[in-house]
Motif scaffolding. Structure first.
Motif, PDB file in Angstrom:
ATOM      1  N   ASN A 232       0.997  -1.179  -0.047  1.00  0.00           N
ATOM      2  CA  ASN A 232      -0.049   0.001  -0.053  1.00  0.00           C
ATOM      3  C   ASN A 232       0.751   1.230   0.119  1.00  0.00           C
ATOM      4  O   ASN A 232       2.075   1.105  -0.196  1.00  0.00           O
ATOM      5  CB  ASN A 232      -0.907  -0.073   1.318  1.00  0.00           C
ATOM      6  N   TYR A 233       0.419   2.371   0.478  1.00  0.00           N
ATOM      7  CA  TYR A 233       0.884   3.650   0.045  1.00  0.00           C
ATOM      8  C   TYR A 233       2.370   3.565   0.735  1.00  0.00           C
ATOM      9  O   TYR A 233       2.614   3.194   1.983  1.00  0.00           O
ATOM     10  CB  TYR A 233       0.390   4.863   0.662  1.00  0.00           C
ATOM     11  N   ILE A 234       3.002   4.325   0.433  1.00  0.00           N
ATOM     12  CA  ILE A 234       4.629   4.602   0.777  1.00  0.00           C
ATOM     13  C   ILE A 234       4.863   6.204   0.966  1.00  0.00           C
ATOM     14  O   ILE A 234       4.752   6.680  -0.241  1.00  0.00           O
ATOM     15  CB  ILE A 234       5.799   4.039  -0.134  1.00  0.00           C
ATOM     16  N   TYR A 235       4.580   6.701   2.238  1.00  0.00           N
ATOM     17  CA  TYR A 235       4.787   7.959   2.273  1.00  0.00           C
ATOM     18  C   TYR A 235       6.160   8.877   2.280  1.00  0.00           C
ATOM     19  O   TYR A 235       5.962   9.798   2.050  1.00  0.00           O
ATOM     20  CB  TYR A 235       4.043   8.227   3.875  1.00  0.00           C
ATOM     21  N   SER A 236       7.089   7.838   2.681  1.00  0.00           N
ATOM     22  CA  SER A 236       8.611   8.741   2.520  1.00  0.00           C
ATOM     23  C   SER A 236       9.505   7.860   2.228  1.00  0.00           C
ATOM     24  O   SER A 236       9.581   6.616   2.330  1.00  0.00           O
ATOM     25  CB  SER A 236       8.711   9.520   3.824  1.00  0.00           C
ATOM     26  N   ILE A 237      10.427   8.294   1.960  1.00  0.00           N
ATOM     27  CA  ILE A 237      11.884   7.603   1.576  1.00  0.00           C
ATOM     28  C   ILE A 237      13.206   8.319   1.867  1.00  0.00           C
ATOM     29  O   ILE A 237      13.166   9.502   1.838  1.00  0.00           O
ATOM     30  CB  ILE A 237      11.888   7.264   0.098  1.00  0.00           C
ATOM     31  N   ALA A 238      14.087   7.737   2.584  1.00  0.00           N
ATOM     32  CA  ALA A 238      15.318   8.316   2.747  1.00  0.00           C
ATOM     33  C   ALA A 238      16.432   7.489   2.833  1.00  0.00           C
ATOM     34  O   ALA A 238      16.413   6.308   2.639  1.00  0.00           O
ATOM     35  CB  ALA A 238      15.019   8.687   4.203  1.00  0.00           C
ATOM     36  N   ILE A 239      17.661   8.040   2.536  1.00  0.00           N
ATOM     37  CA  ILE A 239      19.095   7.332   2.469  1.00  0.00           C
ATOM     38  C   ILE A 239      19.232   7.154   3.952  1.00  0.00           C
ATOM     39  O   ILE A 239      19.395   8.046   4.654  1.00  0.00           O
ATOM     40  CB  ILE A 239      19.962   8.190   1.573  1.00  0.00           C
ATOM     41  N   PHE A 240      19.620   5.779   4.181  1.00  0.00           N
ATOM     42  CA  PHE A 240      19.744   5.427   5.614  1.00  0.00           C
ATOM     43  C   PHE A 240      21.146   6.067   6.262  1.00  0.00           C
ATOM     44  O   PHE A 240      22.165   6.100   5.730  1.00  0.00           O
ATOM     45  CB  PHE A 240      20.009   4.022   5.936  1.00  0.00           C
ATOM     46  N   PRO A 241      20.781   6.774   7.438  1.00  0.00           N
ATOM     47  CA  PRO A 241      21.903   7.361   8.328  1.00  0.00           C
ATOM     48  C   PRO A 241      22.330   6.242   9.250  1.00  0.00           C
ATOM     49  O   PRO A 241      21.822   5.040   9.195  1.00  0.00           O
ATOM     50  CB  PRO A 241      21.320   8.660   9.015  1.00  0.00           C
ATOM     51  N   ASN A 242      22.854   6.548  10.222  1.00  0.00           N
ATOM     52  CA  ASN A 242      23.349   5.591  11.230  1.00  0.00           C
ATOM     53  C   ASN A 242      22.307   5.200  12.129  1.00  0.00           C
ATOM     54  O   ASN A 242      22.363   4.337  12.801  1.00  0.00           O
ATOM     55  CB  ASN A 242      24.706   5.952  12.011  1.00  0.00           C
ATOM     56  N   SER A 243      21.451   5.808  12.308  1.00  0.00           N
ATOM     57  CA  SER A 243      20.018   5.616  13.257  1.00  0.00           C
ATOM     58  C   SER A 243      18.909   6.031  12.760  1.00  0.00           C
ATOM     59  O   SER A 243      18.723   7.083  11.779  1.00  0.00           O
ATOM     60  CB  SER A 243      20.525   6.044  14.778  1.00  0.00           C
ATOM     61  N   GLN A 244      17.781   5.680  13.237  1.00  0.00           N
ATOM     62  CA  GLN A 244      16.450   6.088  12.516  1.00  0.00           C
ATOM     63  C   GLN A 244      15.521   6.497  13.348  1.00  0.00           C
ATOM     64  O   GLN A 244      15.379   5.891  14.834  1.00  0.00           O
ATOM     65  CB  GLN A 244      15.900   5.020  11.796  1.00  0.00           C
ATOM     66  N   ALA A 245      14.973   7.797  13.521  1.00  0.00           N
ATOM     67  CA  ALA A 245      13.822   8.109  14.384  1.00  0.00           C
ATOM     68  C   ALA A 245      12.697   8.182  13.587  1.00  0.00           C
ATOM     69  O   ALA A 245      12.701   8.627  12.510  1.00  0.00           O
ATOM     70  CB  ALA A 245      14.151   9.482  14.975  1.00  0.00           C
ATOM     71  N   VAL A 246      11.470   7.945  14.022  1.00  0.00           N
ATOM     72  CA  VAL A 246      10.176   7.789  13.520  1.00  0.00           C
ATOM     73  C   VAL A 246       9.244   8.535  14.467  1.00  0.00           C
ATOM     74  O   VAL A 246       9.361   8.303  15.472  1.00  0.00           O
ATOM     75  CB  VAL A 246       9.721   6.389  13.359  1.00  0.00           C
ATOM     76  N   GLY A 247       8.176   9.421  13.740  1.00  0.00           N
ATOM     77  CA  GLY A 247       7.124   9.893  14.646  1.00  0.00           C
ATOM     78  C   GLY A 247       5.783   8.876  14.546  1.00  0.00           C
ATOM     79  O   GLY A 247       5.455   8.407  13.231  1.00  0.00           O
ATOM     80  N   ALA A 248       5.093   9.045  15.412  1.00  0.00           N
ATOM     81  CA  ALA A 248       3.828   8.193  15.525  1.00  0.00           C
ATOM     82  C   ALA A 248       2.680   8.953  15.905  1.00  0.00           C
ATOM     83  O   ALA A 248       2.763  10.012  16.216  1.00  0.00           O
ATOM     84  CB  ALA A 248       3.903   6.891  16.296  1.00  0.00           C
TER      85      ALA A 248
END
Length: 759
Positions: A232-248
């Motif tokens: 289903n929908y893909i809202y965003s894409i990014a080149i991976f840094p060393n760690s990831q933060a996500v908002g919910a």
């Protein structure tokens, strides 16, 4: 530091009071990041020194009057060595913050709808995208240019690291490549809204879409790879840094890490897993598609290992459906939620919502609209009308109309009684829809009237202001000594006195006017007195210094204005008289004044339309150039600058073959640059840079190239902000090819001087 090659929860960060809509790495301090939320705030978080692997709030920013949708950081500068933070919101504004105060340093206003994406580039350049279908380029506190061409919301923007190239992705399913404010390429391939962009290098980038695919593109236009995996929908894409933060949507920020020594405690990991297991998933809006409980396996299906990390399986447990995800690192199936509201449940009976029964009650998430919303629908209804009412009720943009309507059609499995409206029918009234530009009103170019021996040819003869090899600016011999190149004295720019087109053969002009008048239809034929008046006026305005010319009468000026509206196939000799006449103080004062000026400008712009006659285009351009000779004319053209240069950009994009037209176009840009020199109007200078840059892509005539280079140099001279913008647009790489031109020498010399400005 050990790594498991899979991401685990590092910590959960409370603080925001509503949905977290965007996160990005901060430039300062090390390891920090920025988050923005529907609670109208942005917050900077820094890693704790304590062993809990958590983050603490360092800075809270407020200034938006509605939800904050996106965030990016702006590179450090001498003024702001720690960089700046830009946030976009549903209040249509962009707020720019420092780390020193909670209120914005300044607010960028100009978008007409939600600002939903931001990207920053070199020299403080900021690129924004909006639901209003445009992207805008900002520098400091000014909008430098508006990128227009998409027909749907601009969901994603990105600035490439070099070459001055910018990308925009839209709900119209396309991606556009921009250079100096003009569209260089359009990438088609996605089957639904483009939601995210990620730049890999100068030559490649990724995109993601509501069509559940990720595409890898070459800047040259080729899609070299399509990746599938999401359902289903893909809202965003990014080149991976060393760690990831996500908002919910629960207001928490969650940080994930590969490093084993930074993962959360076992207690926190278990609490996170328990929370996931309580999640309810609606197959209509989730990633799982429609399901039938009777077709699903039982819990024994979880005894078989998964084939890849993140693989999803559904199992039935009595009357319930549960979703599990395979974890490679832990070699087990992890529950991610209960599935509710399957299609078999909705089609088997009516659903009650707000006291009424419906065939379907969908859960809709439009991403920027906040929490999920309910959309009730009966199969006897028109899906477009239902979608329209849903958007109106929830105060959502009408640009989602097709998206919501098609969602209804797709998820009712064809149970639509009211057919979707035809393309040319208004979906709300059912009547025929007015389609602007639907009729083919274009007129062909027809035969070129300016060929053949002894015929009057407007613009024939030497270039204006020069004869033979004379320099058009100094009147002396052409500057060609290689030994004298790049001397300390710059003889080319800034050039602030406007160039005019003064040469004319009055005898030929009147002869052609009388010839065409003799063959004109009765309703267009001019009287003998009318022609004599024009001839008398021509005798006054041709040659010599306009300021010393004899006076003209108001009736003469009015007759000229009337004659300039002759049919377009015969009007060119009158236009030639007009371009000479506007240099006369009385004509400039009258035709360019507050009363008549806007009409004159609109008339000339109409003659300059891209599919107009080349001779009329050229003469209209020359007339505008000559308008700069008077105070009224300069005031008029500065007031109408956006429209005039916009039309000039359209002509430049059409790669005009007529050399005289190319020179006239370049001269118009040069006159604007000279008029703007020393003024603080950065937006106007940005448009000059953009149009001149576009013209350099198409013109071939060396005199036109030279004048465009002088226009660029005049725009950049003594204006650091304009130079910064030109650098960010990649102007140096575009014009460097002219630095080696030796014939005429002035092209190479002027180009090198412009390049010096950009160093």
């Amino acid at each position: 530091m050990a790594s498991s090659n899979s991401y685990k929860l590092r910590c959960s960060i409370p603080g925001h009071e509503m949905d977290v809509r965007g996160v990005t790495a901060a430039l300062f301090p090390d390891g920090a990041f920025v988050s923005v939320s529907r609670d109208r705030t942005g917050r900077v978080w820094t890693p704790n020194a304590s062993p809990d692997h958590g983050f603490s709030e360092m800075h809270c920013m407020s200034g938006h009057t509605n939800f904050v949708s996106c965030v990016c950081v702006i590179a450090p500068s001498d003024t702001y060595p720690r960089g700046l933070i830009a946030t976009g919101g549903n209040d249509n504004n962009i707020c720019v913050f420092s780390l020193d105060q909670p209120q914005p340093l300044f607010t960028l206003q100009g978008h007409k709808n939600t600002v939903c994406t931001l990207s920053s580039g070199k020299f403080g350049t900021l690129l924004s995208g909006s639901w209003d279908t445009t992207a805008k380029v900002w520098l400091n506190e000014k909008c430098m240019m508006t990128l227009q061409g998409h027909t749907g919301a601009v969901w994603a923007v990105a600035i490439l690291p070099e070459q001055g190239l910018m990308l925009s992705g839209s709900a119209d399913k396309t991606i556009k490549l921009w250079k100096a404010g003009r569209c260089e390429n359009t990438y088609s391939g996605h089957e639904d809204c483009v939601r995210g962009l990620a730049v890999l290098s100068d030559a490649e980038f990724y995109s993601c879409s509501n069509d559940a695919s990720v595409r890898r593109w070459l800047v040259t236009g080729e899609c070299v790879q399509v990746y599938y995996g999401h359902t289903n929908y893909i809202y965003s894409i990014a080149i991976f840094p060393n760690s990831q933060a996500v908002g919910a949507s629960d207001g928490l920020i969650r940080v994930f890490t590969e490093a084993e020594d930074r993962t959360a405690s076992l207690q926190d990991l278990q609490a996170f897993e328990d929370e996931l297991s309580k999640t309810t998933i609606d197959p209509k809006t989730g990633d799982l598609g429609d399901i039938k409980i009777e077709d699903l396996p039982g819990r024994e299906h979880l005894d078989e290992p998964g084939s890849r990390d993140g693989q999803t399986r559904l199992i039935k447990d009595g009357d319930k459906v549960e979703a599990y995800q395979w974890s490679v690192s832990e070699s087990r199936w992890q529950k991610i939620g209960d599935v509710v509201g399957g299609s078999n449940q909705q089609t088997s009976k009516k659903v009650t919502y707000e006291g009424k029964e419906y065939d379907f009650v969908f859960t809709i998430d439009v991403n920027e609209g906040g929490p999920s919303m309910k959309l009730p629908y009966n199969t006897a209804e028109d899906p477009w009308l239902t979608a329209h009412n849903f958007l109106q009720k929830n105060d959502l943009s009408s640009m989602f109309l097709d998206q919501v309507a098609h969602f209804i059609i797709e998820n009712t499995k064809g149970q639509v009684v009211a057919p979707p409206p035809a393309a040319a029918v208004d979906p709300f009234t059912g009547s025929g829809r007015y389609v602007p530009g639907g009729a083919d009103g274009r007129s062909g170019f027809g035969a070129d009237p300016f060929t053949g021996s002894g015929r009057y040819i407007p613009g024939s003869g030497p270039a204006p202001g020069a004869t033979g090899g004379a320099d058009p600016f100094t009147g002396g011999g052409a500057y060609s000594s290689a030994a004298a190149r790049l001397t300390a004295t710059n003889i080319y720019f800034p050039k602030t006195d406007g160039l005019t087109f003064d040469q004319a053969n009055a005898t030929q002009i009147i002869a052609k006017l009388k010839e065409l008048n003799g063959g004109a239809s009765p309703e267009h034929k001019l009287s003998e007195e009318f022609v004599e008046s024009l001839e008398s006026m021509l005798g006054i305005v041709v040659g010599g210094a306009p300021d010393a010319a004899p006076p003209l009468t108001l009736p003469q000026i009015n007759l000229l204005w009337k004659a300039s509206h002759w049919p377009e196939d015969i009007v060119f000799p009158v236009l030639d008289i007009l371009r000479l006449a506007v240099r006369h103080p009385q004509v400039n004062e009258s035709l360019c004044g507050e009363a008549e000026g806007p009409q004159l400008c609109d008339h000339l712009l109409g003659l300059m339309r891209p599919r107009g006659r080349p001779a009329n285009q050229m003469l209209a351009l020359r007339t505008l150039c000559n308008c700069f000779s008077g105070r009224r004319g300069r005031t008029l053209l500065l007031a109408r600058r956006e429209a005039v240069l916009g039309r000039a950009a359209e002509l430049a994009a059409g790669a005009p073959a007529n050399k005289n037209l190319q020179v006239a176009l370049a001269t118009l840009l040069l006159n604007y640059a000279g008029c703007l020199h020393g003024r603080p109007d950065l937006e106007a200078k940005a448009q000059c840079l953009s149009v001149a840059s576009a013209a350099l892509e198409s013109v071939q005539e060396t005199e036109a190239v030279f004048r465009l280079l002088v226009a660029l140099g005049t725009t950049l001279a003594s204006d650091q902000t304009a130079r910064d913008l030109a650098r960010s647009l990649g102007l140096a790489s575009q014009i460097s090819k002219y630095s080696s031109v030796a014939d005429p020498a002035k092209v190479g010399e002027c180009c090198q001087l412009v390049l010096n400005e950009l160093q």
